[in-house]
Scaffold this active site. Structure first.
Site, PDB file in Angstrom:
ATOM      1  N   ASP A   1      -6.195   1.738   6.021  1.00 23.15           N
ATOM      2  CA  ASP A   1      -5.271   0.652   6.339  1.00 23.15           C
ATOM      3  C   ASP A   1      -5.910  -0.730   6.179  1.00 23.15           C
ATOM      4  O   ASP A   1      -5.256  -1.741   6.402  1.00 23.15           O
ATOM      5  CB  ASP A   1      -4.750   0.822   7.775  1.00 23.15           C
ATOM      6  CG  ASP A   1      -3.469   0.030   8.026  1.00 23.15           C
ATOM      7  OD1 ASP A   1      -2.656  -0.090   7.093  1.00 23.15           O
ATOM      8  OD2 ASP A   1      -3.290  -0.468   9.152  1.00 23.15           O
TER       9      ASP A   1
ATOM     10  N   SER B   1       3.199  -3.289   8.734  1.00 19.51           N
ATOM     11  CA  SER B   1       3.266  -1.899   8.268  1.00 19.51           C
ATOM     12  C   SER B   1       4.438  -1.173   8.927  1.00 19.51           C
ATOM     13  O   SER B   1       4.671  -1.311  10.130  1.00 19.51           O
ATOM     14  CB  SER B   1       1.970  -1.174   8.595  1.00 19.51           C
ATOM     15  OG  SER B   1       0.869  -1.819   7.993  1.00 19.51           O
TER      16      SER B   1
ATOM     17  N   GLN C   1       1.770   3.324   1.473  1.00 20.34           N
ATOM     18  CA  GLN C   1       2.280   2.612   2.635  1.00 20.34           C
ATOM     19  C   GLN C   1       3.423   1.690   2.224  1.00 20.34           C
ATOM     20  O   GLN C   1       3.403   1.113   1.143  1.00 20.34           O
ATOM     21  CB  GLN C   1       1.176   1.781   3.297  1.00 20.34           C
ATOM     22  CG  GLN C   1       1.610   1.156   4.626  1.00 20.34           C
ATOM     23  CD  GLN C   1       0.477   0.426   5.320  1.00 20.34           C
ATOM     24  OE1 GLN C   1       0.398  -0.794   5.266  1.00 20.34           O
ATOM     25  NE2 GLN C   1      -0.410   1.174   5.983  1.00 20.34           N
TER      26      GLN C   1
END
Length: 422
Positions: A334, A356, A406
């Site tokens: 991430d 996110s 993502q």
């Protein structure tokens, strides 16, 4: 019993799954097989304390009296994978074999094996413990519930870093499966910002267990609200087909590149961040080392392609538990991920932001997170205030070890207004 058969059984005992795999192997070397006939008391009068009993086959009835006159009592039935302990302090508990019963008993002198330093290490020195291991060490509250905290010095930007949610949730899930079953994929959703000042409770649902596959759902709670959840799948190692179409880009070796202390955050650090500080029980130095492939320096207002490549690894030496290395890989993934989708839209006077929404990963091969990995990220599209990023990690041999994707909300914020003091 053969030692591998003992390990195979103990790995499925819920109370042992939260231990380091090395502790389970040690326990397997010290257990004693005990047999009982139907109706036989497990604990005989005058027999010295035995230890911790794990039911291998059969059932027992446990009768516990609350009062000396036995007018009030409670009866339980326990079976395979349950455990019980012979306790000197409780003389009113009767445990009787209902069927032919076989137990593996861990003598009391080896009971410290049940109480390791953390879920990853039986014994550890804080001064040499890798920061990533410390951050991802969740505390078991029971066999399905774990607690994580945000350590001082760990990545964050006013809220819990998304990689911490994923890494700690996967640590909790990994500690509810046989250690021979290794994480191979997960799908996560970020619901609410995490508060860095309070613990995170991870509740694990054991959705499915079959011989080679296990599936778990993990809810992360703060203030009794679900702030994050994921579903993870675990797979026992098997022989199978092998091919790889993805090719690692030709890039300089990490030793020839300079470390970049601005890139690795993806967040703004406090002025006196303990990047190289001394670890304590509540704080850690920065956990990762990063070497960007592109030596160019950019500002947040520089328009550039929606892609980036950098070498990264955990600082320090991690235990040899592949489950931990995959949790650390998720933790890494991430870093500066959805932000890449903002790159083509950066310019002076534009204030972009990203949040996110969901994150998915697939683990293809074993790897060590404390050795250099090349993370190759690109963003093929952004539309309707949503950005999409995808990433691949390669080891130094060029083997693809994991893939990630993502989606996040990407918006242009209004510039801050200045108010005259006159």
């Amino acid at each position: 019993m053969h030692s591998e058969a003992v390990i195979e059984f103990l790995g499925d005992v819920p109370v042992l799954q939260r231990l380091p795999s090395s502790s389970v192997r040690d326990i397997a070397q010290h257990v004693v097989v005990k047999h009982y006939n139907p109706g036989e008391r497990v604990f005989q009068e005058g027999e010295p304390d035995g230890g911790i009993y794990f039911i291998l086959e059969g059932e027992v009835e446990v009768s516990h009296s609350f009062y000396a006159d036995n007018h009030d009592s409670q009866v339980f039935r326990w079976g395979k994978f349950d455990h019980f302990t012979q306790s000197e302090s409780d003389r009113q508990e009767n445990i009787i074999a209902l069927t032919k019963l076989t137990c593996l008993m861990l003598p009391n002198k080896y009971s410290p094996l049940m109480h390791p330093y953390s879920v990853w290490s039986a014994d550890v020195n804080l001064m040499t413990r890798a920061s990533a291991e410390h951050i991802l060490s969740v505390d078991p509250l029971d066999v399905n519930t774990f607690r994580g905290i945000t350590l001082k010095g760990a990545p964050k930007s006013g809220k819990v870093y998304g990689g911490q949610f994923m890494g700690q949730a996967l640590a909790a899930a990994s500690k509810t499966v046989h250690f021979h079953k290794i994480l191979h994929s997960f799908h996560a959703h970020f619901l609410l910002p995490g508060d860095v000042k309070i613990p995170i409770i991870y509740q694990v649902d054991r959705l499915s267990d079959v011989p080679n596959i296990a599936t778990r759902r993990v809810n992360a709670l703060q203030k009794e609200r679900i702030v994050f959840f994921l579903i993870a799948s675990f797979h026992r190692e098997e022989e199978g087909f092998d091919h790889q179409e993805s090719t690692m880009p030709s890039v300089p070796d990490p030793e020839t590149l300079l470390p970049e202390h601005g890139l690795e955050e993806g967040v703004k650090l406090p002025r006196h961040h303990p990047r190289f500080g001394v670890p304590t029980s509540t704080s850690v130095p920065w956990p990762t080392e990063i070497r960007p492939v592109d030596p160019k320096k950019y500002t947040r207002y520089t328009t550039r392609p929606p892609s980036i490549s950098y070498w990264l690894r955990a600082k320090g030496r991690l235990p040899d538990d592949q489950a931990l290395h995959r949790c650390v890989g998720a933790y890494f993934s991430d870093l500066l991920f959805i932000q890449i989708s903002l790159n083509p839209h950066r310019k002076e006077g534009v204030f972009p932001s990203s949040i996110s929404l969901d994150h998915s990963m697939w683990f293809h091969r074993d790897f060590r997170a404390d050795e250099w990995l090349l993370y190759v990220i690109d963003s093929p599209t952004a539309y309707n205030a949503r950005g999409f990023s995808r990433g691949q990690m390669f080891n130094r041999k060029g083997e693809l070890v994991l893939s990630a994707m993502q989606v996040g909300v990407v918006r242009k914020l209004k510039p801050p207004t200045t108010t005259s003091k006159l």
